[in-house]
Design a protein around this motif. Structure first.
Motif, PDB file in Angstrom:
ATOM      1  N   LEU A  58      -3.726  19.188  -4.738  1.00 54.32           N
ATOM      2  CA  LEU A  58      -3.912  17.743  -4.603  1.00 54.32           C
ATOM      3  C   LEU A  58      -3.575  17.286  -3.194  1.00 54.32           C
ATOM      4  O   LEU A  58      -2.510  17.592  -2.677  1.00 54.32           O
ATOM      5  CB  LEU A  58      -2.991  16.999  -5.575  1.00 54.32           C
ATOM      6  CG  LEU A  58      -3.423  16.857  -7.026  1.00 54.32           C
ATOM      7  CD1 LEU A  58      -2.420  16.020  -7.776  1.00 54.32           C
ATOM      8  CD2 LEU A  58      -4.802  16.234  -7.133  1.00 54.32           C
ATOM      9  N   GLU A  59      -4.461  16.522  -2.606  1.00 57.99           N
ATOM     10  CA  GLU A  59      -4.157  15.852  -1.345  1.00 57.99           C
ATOM     11  C   GLU A  59      -3.478  14.536  -1.692  1.00 57.99           C
ATOM     12  O   GLU A  59      -3.805  13.905  -2.705  1.00 57.99           O
ATOM     13  CB  GLU A  59      -5.465  15.540  -0.610  1.00 57.99           C
ATOM     14  CG  GLU A  59      -6.234  16.744  -0.152  1.00 57.99           C
ATOM     15  CD  GLU A  59      -5.626  17.359   1.105  1.00 57.99           C
ATOM     16  OE1 GLU A  59      -5.264  16.579   2.001  1.00 57.99           O
ATOM     17  OE2 GLU A  59      -5.503  18.589   1.164  1.00 57.99           O
ATOM     18  N   PRO A  60      -2.571  14.047  -0.855  1.00 59.54           N
ATOM     19  CA  PRO A  60      -1.986  12.731  -1.143  1.00 59.54           C
ATOM     20  C   PRO A  60      -3.078  11.659  -1.178  1.00 59.54           C
ATOM     21  O   PRO A  60      -4.052  11.757  -0.446  1.00 59.54           O
ATOM     22  CB  PRO A  60      -1.042  12.482   0.027  1.00 59.54           C
ATOM     23  CG  PRO A  60      -1.082  13.673   0.893  1.00 59.54           C
ATOM     24  CD  PRO A  60      -2.064  14.646   0.356  1.00 59.54           C
ATOM     25  N   GLN A 113       0.856  -1.185   0.000  1.00 53.48           N
ATOM     26  CA  GLN A 113       0.000   0.000   0.000  1.00 53.48           C
ATOM     27  C   GLN A 113       0.892   1.235   0.000  1.00 53.48           C
ATOM     28  O   GLN A 113       1.837   1.322   0.790  1.00 53.48           O
ATOM     29  CB  GLN A 113      -0.868   0.002   1.247  1.00 53.48           C
ATOM     30  CG  GLN A 113      -1.874   1.145   1.261  1.00 53.48           C
ATOM     31  CD  GLN A 113      -2.205   1.585   2.669  1.00 53.48           C
ATOM     32  OE1 GLN A 113      -2.205   0.787   3.587  1.00 53.48           O
ATOM     33  NE2 GLN A 113      -2.469   2.863   2.832  1.00 53.48           N
ATOM     34  N   CYS A 114       0.591   2.176  -0.890  1.00 52.46           N
ATOM     35  CA  CYS A 114       1.452   3.355  -1.025  1.00 52.46           C
ATOM     36  C   CYS A 114       0.637   4.628  -0.886  1.00 52.46           C
ATOM     37  O   CYS A 114      -0.573   4.636  -1.065  1.00 52.46           O
ATOM     38  CB  CYS A 114       2.108   3.384  -2.404  1.00 52.46           C
ATOM     39  SG  CYS A 114       2.945   1.870  -2.833  1.00 52.46           S
ATOM     40  N   GLN A 115       1.339   5.700  -0.597  1.00 50.94           N
ATOM     41  CA  GLN A 115       0.719   7.023  -0.594  1.00 50.94           C
ATOM     42  C   GLN A 115       1.609   7.969  -1.388  1.00 50.94           C
ATOM     43  O   GLN A 115       2.821   8.015  -1.181  1.00 50.94           O
ATOM     44  CB  GLN A 115       0.555   7.530   0.831  1.00 50.94           C
ATOM     45  CG  GLN A 115      -0.192   8.857   0.867  1.00 50.94           C
ATOM     46  CD  GLN A 115      -0.596   9.267   2.259  1.00 50.94           C
ATOM     47  OE1 GLN A 115       0.238   9.328   3.143  1.00 50.94           O
ATOM     48  NE2 GLN A 115      -1.868   9.571   2.449  1.00 50.94           N
ATOM     49  N   THR A 116       0.968   8.744  -2.291  1.00 49.68           N
ATOM     50  CA  THR A 116       1.728   9.664  -3.145  1.00 49.68           C
ATOM     51  C   THR A 116       2.374  10.775  -2.325  1.00 49.68           C
ATOM     52  O   THR A 116       1.893  11.126  -1.244  1.00 49.68           O
ATOM     53  CB  THR A 116       0.813  10.347  -4.171  1.00 49.68           C
ATOM     54  OG1 THR A 116      -0.282  10.916  -3.478  1.00 49.68           O
ATOM     55  CG2 THR A 116       0.322   9.371  -5.206  1.00 49.68           C
ATOM     56  N   VAL A 117       3.441  11.322  -2.876  1.00 50.57           N
ATOM     57  CA  VAL A 117       4.107  12.486  -2.281  1.00 50.57           C
ATOM     58  C   VAL A 117       3.664  13.695  -3.094  1.00 50.57           C
ATOM     59  O   VAL A 117       4.069  13.848  -4.241  1.00 50.57           O
ATOM     60  CB  VAL A 117       5.639  12.321  -2.361  1.00 50.57           C
ATOM     61  CG1 VAL A 117       6.340  13.574  -1.860  1.00 50.57           C
ATOM     62  CG2 VAL A 117       6.076  11.112  -1.568  1.00 50.57           C
ATOM     63  N   THR A 118       2.786  14.517  -2.539  1.00 42.92           N
ATOM     64  CA  THR A 118       2.257  15.643  -3.324  1.00 42.92           C
ATOM     65  C   THR A 118       2.756  16.987  -2.819  1.00 42.92           C
ATOM     66  O   THR A 118       2.271  18.022  -3.235  1.00 42.92           O
ATOM     67  CB  THR A 118       0.711  15.670  -3.303  1.00 42.92           C
ATOM     68  OG1 THR A 118       0.294  15.726  -1.940  1.00 42.92           O
ATOM     69  CG2 THR A 118       0.121  14.456  -3.962  1.00 42.92           C
ATOM     70  N   GLU A 119       3.723  16.946  -1.918  1.00 48.19           N
ATOM     71  CA  GLU A 119       4.313  18.175  -1.383  1.00 48.19           C
ATOM     72  C   GLU A 119       4.732  19.094  -2.541  1.00 48.19           C
ATOM     73  O   GLU A 119       5.517  18.688  -3.398  1.00 48.19           O
ATOM     74  CB  GLU A 119       5.552  17.771  -0.577  1.00 48.19           C
ATOM     75  CG  GLU A 119       6.196  18.845   0.208  1.00 48.19           C
ATOM     76  CD  GLU A 119       7.668  18.495   0.423  1.00 48.19           C
ATOM     77  OE1 GLU A 119       8.439  19.393   0.698  1.00 48.19           O
ATOM     78  OE2 GLU A 119       8.025  17.308   0.290  1.00 48.19           O
ATOM     79  N   GLY A 120       4.203  20.291  -2.575  1.00 51.31           N
ATOM     80  CA  GLY A 120       4.537  21.211  -3.656  1.00 51.31           C
ATOM     81  C   GLY A 120       3.356  21.453  -4.577  1.00 51.31           C
ATOM     82  O   GLY A 120       3.369  22.371  -5.380  1.00 51.31           O
TER      83      GLY A 120
END
Lengths: 496, 496
Positions: free
Chosen positions: A160-162, A149-156
């Motif tokens: 978009l929320e992760p 299970q993964c979660q995106t890195v959307t910092e920046g």
């Protein structure tokens, strides 16, 4: 499976959120997805978690690699993409050539010269239709169902929320590395800078240049000037020593020339609880101590007790004011590795001689996050680039062999002979200490006898050795040109 | 003098703060300072504002330059430091080679190749004992007393609050540039990125690479993918067109190769209220339009009314969703220039033919922040690098002449013959449009006749012309090597 419960919670949160956000994460309306949703339905209903479903027997098997450090990248480089699809999951899209990172902090090398994009190391992830690079963190592994299970890195990205997604694997390689050790000392994470990623080096360079400029502005007291320009390095391992050496080079050459007004205020202090470069030959250690002292680096034997915004406090009560604090006291297990419910070796993921995680199927672990189980009768290897790289190389060839013999898919490798186990042979250690001098220790272990060199020849060996190891031709060229321009024009001091 | 009142307020605030902070800004205990404190006492008592006091007749006169753009840097480069001390006050320690900035957003060039540290342009500021570079903003000018008030830029240092200081000048050159125009449209400052500084280009590059990676992660809808990868450029001047051209090159070459999964989702739209490249020859404009369209850039005639986090709204009601928004609609007066109580020309600082601010003594203004007063009978010159650079060069030689004839000190230049006034002769305009094509317009003005070129020859002229203009040999070398490696290896896609 606690992570599945979390997954359900997260998915429910998502489906309760505003419609515009829902829009952005509605699943792909593809037949693949429909199958995947059916597949995930067995775990939870009425929510959408998307991802890559398990491969079929007529498809290429999928290797999932967690991490993009020395181990993972070397593995990906050598994997036969005619046999496997490769999916890399990592929060950064490049590998850092760590031995040269210290040089980028003061501008001897440029940041991009030491960063290799994954797509340049293994082009399949960007060109093959079913190989991928995902900018994400892996949060949990369902070993029974061969799925992460993964979660995106959307910092920046503000809009978009992760979001979470799953990836099924045929083979999983955990190469997610280690975390910097702080020994629970208060204030380290808040006030010190580590030296493990390119953004750390960027932060150090920006801070150093800012402090140099601010200390030249009217209104700064003598005391404050001395504090701003006091660079403190905690940790006397190769990284701390190399960084101190680079800093003293920068001071002796560039600060004296380009910040002449404040040149007498800048100082470097290296704090180490034990001996500096403890893994090196005694003779080399004495040489390094002498050279560093000669370059103006103050070596202090001490134990840090507390880190405050403007000073650190040692265990003997000494206050050390600083303007820049670099923390480099080694690495330990990451929270992700701690969270995995599998046997460990000194806190690391326990592996056997073939680098497998023996308690589960089709899972391997390499690099700083793994260590030989006690049952193997071998020692946990040090957290070194050369260990990680050698393991990546070995595991790629093992997996290529397994794949060629038809064992690429999940649960299909039981009867395949894996060949010789992994054996690590230490090639030696190197470290620069500034002023065109370096140490080269070619002994196989700390107590063995063997060749050791120090001085300019070592420096030449150090540079040549690393230049040949830089992954791409592009970066080899840039490293060479950076070295040449630093020699001719000095280091770049733009604060950008 | 309202700024003095502010100064007193600020100083009082400072003296009321905690003792640790006071410690950090206590004045230098030097005889110079004592004199300065006496000097400042005439304005305010019981607080400490430090700085550089007025020069004495037996000392070198001091030129203070506000800004480090084309105008200020060219001036500093040519100033005779045997005659003058130079003090540069600017919030950035480097000059940006703006014509090549658009190329850095996609990695054709590297950021450091287009940034020249001030210390490389005029070494005196870092090596001479009484010349300085101050990382600060000028907040106010006391023309009567030949003194400016500055505040340091401490962004990035947690332990220091910005502090104020004064600098007395013999000659003041205001070259602080202009600000990006937003026409009061809501949301531009919050959601769009300008393209004027290196950190803008860094932000664009990071955003673009992040959007490319995120759109490849499972869980993004088709619609969201199209939005994330929609790059919208507002403003069809040379900067907007060059950036669009670079982007389309990046898409056609690098995205197709390195982000093959999402290559069909990425698009560039250029929005302009009037004609693109309105200052160029008609024939070139038609050629540019054709070439850009051929490269896949969608040209839209429209007026932006509102900028929201995920979309812009045009005046005809059209919604344009975007993932990256670059704003480049020209420049106008900065708040600092607006705050100055002197005659203006179209909002800029009004100057005479010798680039002097005629209402006050010893003050000059060059570059985008200044314009010829109506009384000169001349037109306000366009905000172009070549105007700024030519003015910097002219003013340096004028000030060198004044200094040589003994008029360097404050209020001493009244009887010196200044020689010929400044005359601007337009050398022509250039712009690249991607795919190794460019425009070169060698006409002297918009309505004049003259040579104009378009195509690969122009591109070659464009590159050669700018390569020779890059200030330092170091950066000339790096620009050349960046171009070569981009050609051979493609653009760098590490997101660091």
């Amino acid at each position: 499976m606690p992570w599945l419960k979390n997954l359900i919670k997260i998915s429910k949160t998502i489906s309760n959120q505003s419609s515009s956000y829902n829009k952005s994460i509605t699943p792909l309306a593809s037949p693949l997805l429909t199958q995947f949703l059916q597949f995930t339905k067995q775990y939870s209903t009425n929510h959408h978690v998307v991802g890559l479903e398990a491969t079929k027997s007529d498809q290429k098997p999928r290797i999932v690699v967690l991490g993009s450090g020395w181990a993972g990248c070397r593995l990906m480089k050598d994997i036969d993409t005619n046999i496997y699809d490769v999916v890399c999951v990592s929060p950064r899209n490049h590998m850092v050539f760590t031995p040269l990172l210290a040089s980028t902090c003061v501008g001897t090398l440029e940041f991009r010269s030491v960063a290799e994009p994954i797509g340049r190391i293994q082009p399949a992830v960007s060109t093959q239709p079913t190989s991928y690079f995902f900018l994400a963190n892996c949060n949990a592994i369902d070993f029974d169902n061969h799925m992460i299970q993964c979660q995106t890195v959307t910092e920046g990205v503000e809009t978009l929320e992760p979001w979470n997604f799953n990836v099924s694997y045929d083979k999983l390689v955990i190469a997610s590395g280690a975390h910097a050790l702080t020994f629970g000392i208060k204030g380290v994470n808040e006030h010190a800078t580590f030296l493990r990623e390119v953004h750390h080096a960027q932060e150090i360079r920006r801070k150093l240049l800012l402090n140099l400029m601010l200390s030249d502005v009217p209104g700064v007291s003598e005391e404050e000037k001395r504090r701003l320009l006091h660079c403190v390095v905690v940790g006397g391992g190769p990284t701390g020593v190399e960084f101190s050496g680079e800093l003293s080079d920068f001071i002796l050459k560039d600060v004296h020339q380009r910040y002449a007004h404040v040149k007498d205020y800048i100082h470097v202090t290296l704090i180490e609880a034990n001996e500096i470069l403890s893994s090196f030959d005694d003779r080399l250690r004495v040489y390094a101590t002498k050279q560093l002292t000669k370059s103006g680096v103050r070596l202090v034997r001490g134990l840090v007790q507390d880190v405050q915004p403007e000073k650190i406090i040692l265990s003997d009560g000494t206050n050390v004011p600083y303007g820049l604090l670099v923390w480099s006291t080694g690495v330990g297990p990451s929270p992700f590795v701690n969270s995995l419910d599998i046997p460990k070796a000194k806190g690391r993921i326990g592996i056997d001689e073939w680098l497998r995680v023996p308690s589960v199927q089709d899972v391997y672990s390499i690099g700083d996050c793994s260590g030989f189980l006690e049952s193997t009768g071998r020692q946990v290897l040090p957290a070194l680039a050369q260990v990680a790289e050698r393991q990546g190389k070995y595991l790629a060839s093992l997996l290529n062999k397994v794949g060629k013999e038809g064992g690429g898919h999940a649960n299909c490798a039981q009867n395949i002979n894996l060949g010789d186990p992994f054996v690590y042979k230490h090639l030696g250690s190197m470290a620069t200490i500034g002023r065109y001098k370096a140490l080269v220790d070619l002994r196989e272990s700390k107590d063995a006898k063997g060749v050791s060199l120090a001085g300019f020849t070592s420096f030449f060996v150090w540079r040549s050795a690393y230049l040949t190891r830089v992954v791409s031709w592009r970066n080899k060229l840039y490293v060479l040109i950076n070295w040449l321009t630093t020699l001719v024009f000095g280091r770049d001091i733009s604060r950008i």
